[in-house]
Write a protein that holds these residues in place. Structure first.
Motif, PDB file in Angstrom:
ATOM      1  N   LEU A 221       2.578  20.490  31.822  1.00 10.26           N
ATOM      2  CA  LEU A 221       1.933  19.264  31.359  1.00 10.26           C
ATOM      3  C   LEU A 221       2.813  18.583  30.317  1.00 10.26           C
ATOM      4  O   LEU A 221       2.584  18.651  29.113  1.00 10.26           O
ATOM      5  CB  LEU A 221       0.550  19.591  30.781  1.00 10.26           C
ATOM      6  N   VAL A 222       3.838  17.928  30.824  1.00 10.94           N
ATOM      7  CA  VAL A 222       4.803  17.218  29.981  1.00 10.94           C
ATOM      8  C   VAL A 222       4.980  15.814  30.554  1.00 10.94           C
ATOM      9  O   VAL A 222       4.675  15.572  31.732  1.00 10.94           O
ATOM     10  CB  VAL A 222       6.156  17.965  29.931  1.00 10.94           C
ATOM     11  N   GLU A 251       0.471  24.300  32.168  1.00 16.10           N
ATOM     12  CA  GLU A 251       0.203  24.161  30.744  1.00 16.10           C
ATOM     13  C   GLU A 251       1.302  23.331  30.106  1.00 16.10           C
ATOM     14  O   GLU A 251       2.375  23.163  30.679  1.00 16.10           O
ATOM     15  CB  GLU A 251       0.135  25.530  30.055  1.00 16.10           C
ATOM     16  N   GLY A 252       1.043  22.824  28.906  1.00 20.54           N
ATOM     17  CA  GLY A 252       2.061  22.064  28.210  1.00 20.54           C
ATOM     18  C   GLY A 252       1.470  21.232  27.094  1.00 20.54           C
ATOM     19  O   GLY A 252       0.244  21.168  26.907  1.00 20.54           O
ATOM     20  N   ARG A 253       2.355  20.565  26.378  1.00 23.55           N
ATOM     21  CA  ARG A 253       1.946  19.868  25.162  1.00 23.55           C
ATOM     22  C   ARG A 253       1.061  18.649  25.413  1.00 23.55           C
ATOM     23  O   ARG A 253       0.429  18.132  24.489  1.00 23.55           O
ATOM     24  CB  ARG A 253       3.180  19.448  24.360  1.00 23.55           C
ATOM     25  N   GLU A 254       0.996  18.166  26.656  1.00 23.88           N
ATOM     26  CA  GLU A 254       0.177  17.002  26.962  1.00 23.88           C
ATOM     27  C   GLU A 254      -1.258  17.366  27.331  1.00 23.88           C
ATOM     28  O   GLU A 254      -2.066  16.472  27.609  1.00 23.88           O
ATOM     29  CB  GLU A 254       0.801  16.219  28.129  1.00 23.88           C
ATOM     30  N   ARG A 255      -1.595  18.649  27.307  1.00 26.65           N
ATOM     31  CA  ARG A 255      -2.919  19.054  27.798  1.00 26.65           C
ATOM     32  C   ARG A 255      -4.057  18.360  27.044  1.00 26.65           C
ATOM     33  O   ARG A 255      -4.995  17.830  27.657  1.00 26.65           O
ATOM     34  CB  ARG A 255      -3.093  20.567  27.710  1.00 26.65           C
ATOM     35  N   ALA A 256      -4.001  18.372  25.712  1.00 25.50           N
ATOM     36  CA  ALA A 256      -5.098  17.800  24.934  1.00 25.50           C
ATOM     37  C   ALA A 256      -5.262  16.311  25.223  1.00 25.50           C
ATOM     38  O   ALA A 256      -6.391  15.816  25.394  1.00 25.50           O
ATOM     39  CB  ALA A 256      -4.859  18.035  23.444  1.00 25.50           C
ATOM     40  N   ALA A 257      -4.159  15.588  25.296  1.00 27.68           N
ATOM     41  CA  ALA A 257      -4.232  14.151  25.556  1.00 27.68           C
ATOM     42  C   ALA A 257      -4.793  13.872  26.951  1.00 27.68           C
ATOM     43  O   ALA A 257      -5.618  12.964  27.138  1.00 27.68           O
ATOM     44  CB  ALA A 257      -2.849  13.525  25.400  1.00 27.68           C
ATOM     45  N   ASP A 266     -14.259   9.670  32.465  1.00 29.83           N
ATOM     46  CA  ASP A 266     -15.046  10.323  33.513  1.00 29.83           C
ATOM     47  C   ASP A 266     -14.261  10.399  34.823  1.00 29.83           C
ATOM     48  O   ASP A 266     -14.732   9.996  35.895  1.00 29.83           O
ATOM     49  CB  ASP A 266     -16.363   9.578  33.724  1.00 29.83           C
ATOM     50  N   LEU A 267     -13.049  10.929  34.721  1.00 27.56           N
ATOM     51  CA  LEU A 267     -12.159  11.015  35.882  1.00 27.56           C
ATOM     52  C   LEU A 267     -12.412  12.300  36.664  1.00 27.56           C
ATOM     53  O   LEU A 267     -12.673  13.359  36.074  1.00 27.56           O
ATOM     54  CB  LEU A 267     -10.696  10.962  35.423  1.00 27.56           C
ATOM     55  N   PRO A 268     -12.301  12.257  37.990  1.00 27.46           N
ATOM     56  CA  PRO A 268     -12.511  13.446  38.825  1.00 27.46           C
ATOM     57  C   PRO A 268     -11.255  14.329  38.838  1.00 27.46           C
ATOM     58  O   PRO A 268     -10.594  14.506  39.874  1.00 27.46           O
ATOM     59  CB  PRO A 268     -12.813  12.852  40.203  1.00 27.46           C
ATOM     60  N   VAL A 269     -10.938  14.874  37.685  1.00 23.30           N
ATOM     61  CA  VAL A 269      -9.709  15.660  37.509  1.00 23.30           C
ATOM     62  C   VAL A 269     -10.050  16.930  36.735  1.00 23.30           C
ATOM     63  O   VAL A 269     -10.803  16.880  35.758  1.00 23.30           O
ATOM     64  CB  VAL A 269      -8.634  14.851  36.731  1.00 23.30           C
ATOM     65  N   ARG A 270      -9.496  18.064  37.169  1.00 28.88           N
ATOM     66  CA  ARG A 270      -9.665  19.329  36.449  1.00 28.88           C
ATOM     67  C   ARG A 270      -8.299  19.899  36.089  1.00 28.88           C
ATOM     68  O   ARG A 270      -7.414  19.982  36.957  1.00 28.88           O
ATOM     69  CB  ARG A 270     -10.404  20.366  37.304  1.00 28.88           C
ATOM     70  N   LEU A 271      -8.132  20.284  34.828  1.00 27.78           N
ATOM     71  CA  LEU A 271      -6.930  20.981  34.394  1.00 27.78           C
ATOM     72  C   LEU A 271      -7.196  22.479  34.507  1.00 27.78           C
ATOM     73  O   LEU A 271      -8.104  23.006  33.863  1.00 27.78           O
ATOM     74  CB  LEU A 271      -6.579  20.596  32.954  1.00 27.78           C
ATOM     75  N   LEU A 272      -6.410  23.156  35.320  1.00 32.00           N
ATOM     76  CA  LEU A 272      -6.663  24.569  35.611  1.00 32.00           C
ATOM     77  C   LEU A 272      -5.940  25.523  34.676  1.00 32.00           C
ATOM     78  O   LEU A 272      -6.213  26.724  34.682  1.00 32.00           O
ATOM     79  CB  LEU A 272      -6.247  24.887  37.054  1.00 32.00           C
ATOM     80  N   GLY A 273      -4.982  25.002  33.883  1.00 34.43           N
ATOM     81  CA  GLY A 273      -4.186  25.892  33.056  1.00 34.43           C
ATOM     82  C   GLY A 273      -3.156  26.636  33.890  1.00 34.43           C
ATOM     83  O   GLY A 273      -2.915  26.325  35.057  1.00 34.43           O
ATOM     84  N   ARG A 274      -2.563  27.634  33.292  1.00 38.19           N
ATOM     85  CA  ARG A 274      -1.540  28.420  33.989  1.00 38.19           C
ATOM     86  C   ARG A 274      -2.216  29.366  34.975  1.00 38.19           C
ATOM     87  O   ARG A 274      -3.147  30.088  34.628  1.00 38.19           O
ATOM     88  CB  ARG A 274      -0.711  29.205  32.965  1.00 38.19           C
ATOM     89  N   ARG A 275      -1.743  29.374  36.216  1.00 33.30           N
ATOM     90  CA  ARG A 275      -2.332  30.210  37.262  1.00 33.30           C
ATOM     91  C   ARG A 275      -1.254  31.041  37.930  1.00 33.30           C
ATOM     92  O   ARG A 275      -0.100  30.616  38.046  1.00 33.30           O
ATOM     93  CB  ARG A 275      -3.022  29.335  38.313  1.00 33.30           C
ATOM     94  N   PRO A 291       3.785  13.473  41.354  1.00 33.29           N
ATOM     95  CA  PRO A 291       3.994  12.133  40.806  1.00 33.29           C
ATOM     96  C   PRO A 291       5.121  12.035  39.782  1.00 33.29           C
ATOM     97  O   PRO A 291       5.163  11.099  38.994  1.00 33.29           O
ATOM     98  CB  PRO A 291       2.645  11.858  40.137  1.00 33.29           C
ATOM     99  N   SER A 292       6.072  12.974  39.791  1.00 29.48           N
ATOM    100  CA  SER A 292       7.066  13.123  38.722  1.00 29.48           C
ATOM    101  C   SER A 292       8.046  11.958  38.626  1.00 29.48           C
ATOM    102  O   SER A 292       8.340  11.268  39.605  1.00 29.48           O
ATOM    103  CB  SER A 292       7.866  14.406  38.928  1.00 29.48           C
ATOM    104  N   ARG A 293       8.598  11.813  37.418  1.00 32.37           N
ATOM    105  CA  ARG A 293       9.694  10.868  37.182  1.00 32.37           C
ATOM    106  C   ARG A 293      11.002  11.411  37.747  1.00 32.37           C
ATOM    107  O   ARG A 293      11.903  10.644  38.103  1.00 32.37           O
ATOM    108  CB  ARG A 293       9.832  10.618  35.679  1.00 32.37           C
ATOM    109  N   TRP A 294      11.127  12.742  37.793  1.00 31.90           N
ATOM    110  CA  TRP A 294      12.335  13.367  38.346  1.00 31.90           C
ATOM    111  C   TRP A 294      12.015  14.807  38.723  1.00 31.90           C
ATOM    112  O   TRP A 294      11.254  15.483  38.034  1.00 31.90           O
ATOM    113  CB  TRP A 294      13.490  13.352  37.338  1.00 31.90           C
TER     114      TRP A 294
END
Length: 387
Positions: A221-222, A251-257, A266-275, A291-294
Motif C-alpha cells: 500500500l504505497v 500492507e504499507g504506509r498508505e493503509r490509514a489514508a 462508503d466505497l465497496p473496498v476491503r483492505l485485507l492486509g498481508r496474506r 492499477p500501478s504507475r509502474w
C-alpha cells in the motif's frame, strides 16, 4: 539440511552467495526457486537474508546455508555480509539495497585494516569475486530522495560484473546508470493452482462476495501502486445492486489514508492486509486489477494469467512485455477508463473466457523455473571461467 549432490564440473563445487535485503514477494520467491535449482545442479549456496525472510521462505529447506543479515548498512551487518561472502566464487545480490550493501561489503572500504579474504577456486577475473545484481523492480522516490536513489542505482550498476533486469526497461535503466553488462533475465515465480472447490466456496464466502462480483488487487500500500485511482474508479459501481467488491491484499504506509477514504465515501473496498494465501484468494476473483504507475514482472499479473483470471492493467513498465494481448489495458491515472473497462468485463462473460484462455496461453510462453536457473548458472560459469 539436504546434502548437496556432486558437482557436474569435475572439480570442487561452485560456491554462490545469494543476498536479499528487504525482499519483495517476487524476489524472495525467486531466490528460493533459484537456490533449489542451483543446489540440484551441485552448487553450494549460501543465502544472506533478514531473519523474517528466512522464516517466511525457508531457504534452508531447499539446501542453502543461511546467514541472517539484517536489512541495515551498519558496520556489524556489513561485516557479517562480508564474512558470509569470504571464499565465494560468485555473489548475487537481489534488489537495489542488497546490491549497494553487497558492493560495499565486497569492496572492503568499511574495514581498512581487513586482511584479504580467501578466494574460491573459481574466482573471477583478476582474482576478484564477481558480483551479479538482479533488478527485480525499481525504487520509487520523489523530491530529494530521488537523487539518492539515482546515486544508489549508479553505484550498484557500476559495481556489478553483470546486471540482470527482469524487464527490458530495467535493462535500459541499468545501462543508463553505467552498467558494463546488462542483460534481460525474465523471472518466473512459482504459482500453485488452488482447487476449484476452494475457488467457488471458501474464499468467496470469507471475503463476503458469494453473490456479488469480486475484484482482486495485490501489492504494498504505497503511492505508486495506484490504489487511489482504484478507489476513485469504485465510485462508479458502489450504487449497483449487487455492487462489485474490491479486495486489496497488502500492507504499507498508505493503509490509514485508504481506509479513511473507504469509510468516508462508503466505497465497496476491503483492505485485507498481508496474506499468505494470495493464490487461493486470486483464483476466487472474477477480475484481477493492476492499477500501478509502474511494474516490472508483476507477481499479480503472473498468478492471474496462470489461474485464468481476467486482468485489467495499466500499460506501464514491463507489463505489456509480460502479458502480451492477454489483458485489458487502461492508461495510468484514469479512473473513468478503469471503471469502464472493469464494468465492461463483468458484463461480458464471453470476453472474460477469452482472456482466461489467452492468459494461460501467454503464461505457457514464460521461462520455466529450470530455464531461469540455467540462464543464471550460465552467467555464473561465464564469470568464473567455466564456459
Amino acid at each position: 539440511m539436504s546434502s548437496t549432490p556432486p558437482p557436474p564440473y569435475g572439480q570442487s563445487p561452485l560456491r554462490a552467495v545469494q543476498v536479499l535485503g528487504g525482499g519483495s514477494a517476487g524476489s524472495s520467491a525467486h531466490v528460493r526457486s533459484l537456490t533449489a535449482g542451483l543446489v540440484a545442479r551441485g552448487v553450494r549456496v549460501t543465502v544472506c537474508a533478514p531473519a523474517e525472510l528466512e522464516s517466511a521462505y525457508d531457504f534452508a529447506d531447499v539446501g542453502a546455508d543461511v546467514v541472517t543479515v539484517p536489512r541495515r548498512s551498519d558496520p556489524v551487518s556489513v561485516a557479517a555480509l562480508r564474512a558470509a561472502c569470504a571464499g565465494a566464487d560468485i555473489v548475487h545480490a537481489h534488489g537495489l539495497h542488497a546490491a549497494v550493501r553487497t558492493a560495499f561489503a565486497l569492496s572492503g572500504r568499511a574495514a581498512a585494516t581487513r586482511r584479504p579474504g580467501p578466494q574460491g577456486p573459481h574466482a573471477g577475473r583478476g582474482g576478484r569475486v564477481p558480483l551479479v545484481v538482479t533488478w527485480h523492480t525499481r525504487a520509487h522516490a520523489e523530491g530529494p530522495r530521488s537523487h539518492v536513489v539515482r546515486l544508489m542505482e549508479r553505484s550498484a550498476a557500476r559495481a556489478a560484473a553483470v546486471v540482470l533486469g527482469t524487464s527490458s526497461d530495467l535493462v535500459d535503466r541499468a545501462r543508463s546508470r553505467g552498467a558494463r553488462d546488462a542483460r534481460l533475465a525474465p523471472v518466473t515465480v512459482p504459482a500453485p493452482r488452488p482447487s476449484e472447490d476452494f475457488r467457488e466456496s471458501k474464499a468467496r464466502a470469507e471475503l463476503g462476495a458469494v453473490e456479488r462480483p469480486l475484484l482482486m488487487a495485490v501489492g504494498s500500500l504505497v503511492p505508486y501502486r495506484g490504489y487511489d485511482v482504484l478507489l476513485d474508479a469504485s465510485r462508479a459501481w458502489r450504487d449497483l445492486d449487487p455492487a462489485p467488491l474490491v479486495t486489496i491484499a497488502g500492507e504499507g504506509r498508505e493503509r490509514a489514508a485508504l481506509q479513511r477514504r473507504i469509510e468516508a465515501e462508503d466505497l465497496p473496498v476491503r483492505l485485507l492486509g498481508r496474506r499468505d494465501d494470495i493464490s487461493e484468494l486470486l483464483a476466487a476473483a472474477d477480475v484481477a486489477v493492476l492499477p500501478s504507475r509502474w511494474e516490472a514482472r508483476s507477481v499479480l499479473a503472473q498468478e492471474a494469467l496462470r489461474a485464468g483470471v481476467p486482468l485489467v492493467a495499466t500499460r506501464v513498465g514491463g507489463i505489456p512485455e509480460l502479458v502480451g494481448d492477454a489483458a485489458e489495458f487502461v492508461p495510468y491515472g484514469d479512473p473513468q477508463a478503469l471503471a469502464r473497462t472493469v464494468l465492461g468485463l463483468l458484463a461480458d462473460p464471453d470476453r472474460r473466457a477469452v482472456l482466461a484462455e489467452e492468459g494461460r496461453r501467454q503464461a505457457a510462453t514464460w521461462p520455466t523455473e529450470d530455464e531461469t536457473v540455467a540462464q543464471v548458472l550460465s552467467v555464473y560459469d561465464e564469470l568464473t571461467g567455466q564456459s
